[in-house]
Design a protein around this motif. Sequence first.
Motif, short mmCIF file in Angstrom:
data_model
loop_
_atom_site.label_atom_id
_atom_site.label_comp_id
_atom_site.label_asym_id
_atom_site.label_seq_id
_atom_site.Cartn_x
_atom_site.Cartn_y
_atom_site.Cartn_z
N CYS A 76 0.86 -1.17 0.00
CA CYS A 76 0.00 0.00 0.00
C CYS A 76 0.91 1.23 0.00
O CYS A 76 2.00 1.20 0.57
N ALA A 77 0.47 2.30 -0.65
CA ALA A 77 1.31 3.48 -0.74
C ALA A 77 0.45 4.73 -0.73
O ALA A 77 -0.72 4.72 -1.12
N ILE A 78 1.06 5.82 -0.29
CA ILE A 78 0.39 7.11 -0.22
C ILE A 78 1.24 8.14 -0.93
O ILE A 78 2.48 8.06 -0.91
N SER A 79 0.59 9.07 -1.58
CA SER A 79 1.31 10.14 -2.25
C SER A 79 1.52 11.29 -1.28
O SER A 79 0.58 11.75 -0.65
N SER A 80 2.76 11.72 -1.19
CA SER A 80 3.11 12.85 -0.34
C SER A 80 3.92 13.80 -1.17
O SER A 80 5.01 13.45 -1.62
N ALA A 81 3.41 15.00 -1.37
CA ALA A 81 4.08 15.98 -2.24
C ALA A 81 4.29 15.33 -3.60
O ALA A 81 3.36 14.94 -4.26
N SER A 82 5.53 15.17 -4.00
CA SER A 82 5.79 14.62 -5.33
C SER A 82 6.34 13.21 -5.27
O SER A 82 6.91 12.73 -6.23
N LYS A 83 6.18 12.53 -4.14
CA LYS A 83 6.74 11.19 -4.08
C LYS A 83 5.77 10.25 -3.38
O LYS A 83 4.83 10.65 -2.72
N ILE A 84 6.04 8.96 -3.58
CA ILE A 84 5.23 7.91 -2.96
C ILE A 84 5.93 7.42 -1.70
O ILE A 84 7.15 7.25 -1.69
N ILE A 85 5.14 7.18 -0.66
CA ILE A 85 5.63 6.52 0.54
C ILE A 85 4.96 5.16 0.62
O ILE A 85 3.73 5.08 0.63
N PHE A 86 5.77 4.13 0.69
CA PHE A 86 5.26 2.77 0.68
C PHE A 86 5.14 2.21 2.09
O PHE A 86 5.93 2.55 2.99
N GLY A 87 4.15 1.33 2.29
CA GLY A 87 4.11 0.54 3.49
C GLY A 87 5.15 -0.57 3.43
O GLY A 87 5.86 -0.71 2.43
N SER A 88 5.24 -1.34 4.48
CA SER A 88 6.27 -2.38 4.56
C SER A 88 5.88 -3.66 3.84
O SER A 88 6.68 -4.57 3.72
N GLY A 89 4.65 -3.73 3.39
CA GLY A 89 4.22 -4.86 2.57
C GLY A 89 3.57 -5.98 3.34
O GLY A 89 3.80 -6.16 4.55
N THR A 90 2.73 -6.72 2.64
CA THR A 90 2.11 -7.95 3.15
C THR A 90 2.39 -9.06 2.16
O THR A 90 2.06 -8.92 0.98
N ARG A 91 2.99 -10.12 2.63
CA ARG A 91 3.26 -11.27 1.77
C ARG A 91 2.05 -12.20 1.77
O ARG A 91 1.60 -12.61 2.83
N LEU A 92 1.56 -12.50 0.60
CA LEU A 92 0.39 -13.35 0.45
C LEU A 92 0.82 -14.73 -0.05
O LEU A 92 1.48 -14.82 -1.09
N SER A 93 0.47 -15.75 0.69
CA SER A 93 0.69 -17.12 0.26
C SER A 93 -0.67 -17.76 0.00
O SER A 93 -1.66 -17.45 0.69
N ILE A 94 -0.71 -18.66 -0.97
CA ILE A 94 -1.96 -19.33 -1.33
C ILE A 94 -1.84 -20.81 -1.01
O ILE A 94 -0.90 -21.48 -1.46
N ARG A 95 -2.79 -21.30 -0.26
CA ARG A 95 -2.85 -22.70 0.13
C ARG A 95 -3.66 -23.46 -0.93
O ARG A 95 -4.78 -23.06 -1.24
N PRO A 96 -3.08 -24.53 -1.49
CA PRO A 96 -3.79 -25.26 -2.57
C PRO A 96 -5.13 -25.83 -2.10
O PRO A 96 -5.31 -26.15 -0.94
#
Lengths: 118, 111
Positions: B91-111
Amino acid sequence: EAGVAQSPRYKIIEKRQSVAFWCNPISGHATLYWYQQILGQGPKLLIQFQNNGVVDDSQLPKDRFSAERLKGVDSTLKIQPAKLEDSAVYLCASSLASSGRGLMSEQFFGPGTRLTVL
Amino acid sequence: AQSVTQPDIHITVSEGASLELRCNYSYGATPYLFWYVQSPGQGLQLLLKYFSGDTLVQGIKGFEAEFKRSQSSFNLRKPSVHWSDAAEYFCAISSASKIIFGSGTRLSIRP
């Protein structure tokens, strides 16, 4: 349409050595960005170019990092000397323009260069 | 200061199940918000973005996100995940002229 190209894809160096990364943005894109993505974190902007001028380099460690975009097209990011904490993926992105809030134009990312500093 | 928080580091869901990834932001004005996906060894790809207007935003690959100003949230959803959705989501937010990103979520899929 060709995407953002980066090379090399992987680089392993020892601390205190120097390294350079190259980025070729999408043709016609005026704005070019370099990001550092440390494992487990989101990308962090290092420097933003508009054509061949620097718009924002507030988070670039200028004592060791440098970047240039001489002809307003491709760009080089250099680290000299490298430290262990520079191990990361270096992402290049480009967009058509940067205006106001800067992100009305979508940023397109290259595959990145994974740097390992030993 | 502007910031983005993704509370979940890693989520595992079964293939065909629904998905919701959480994102909270801190910003003084109306934000520009984004969701990106990063597959292993790949750069980031924009899934969707919110600038203004309808608070439910449709994106690519069947994803959608809802902007809730009262909760400062911009959660990503998909009704039925596919094995190919396994990736890192930012997820990211725009601040002034740049993007600030979150630290991320890793998604795994169980068969």
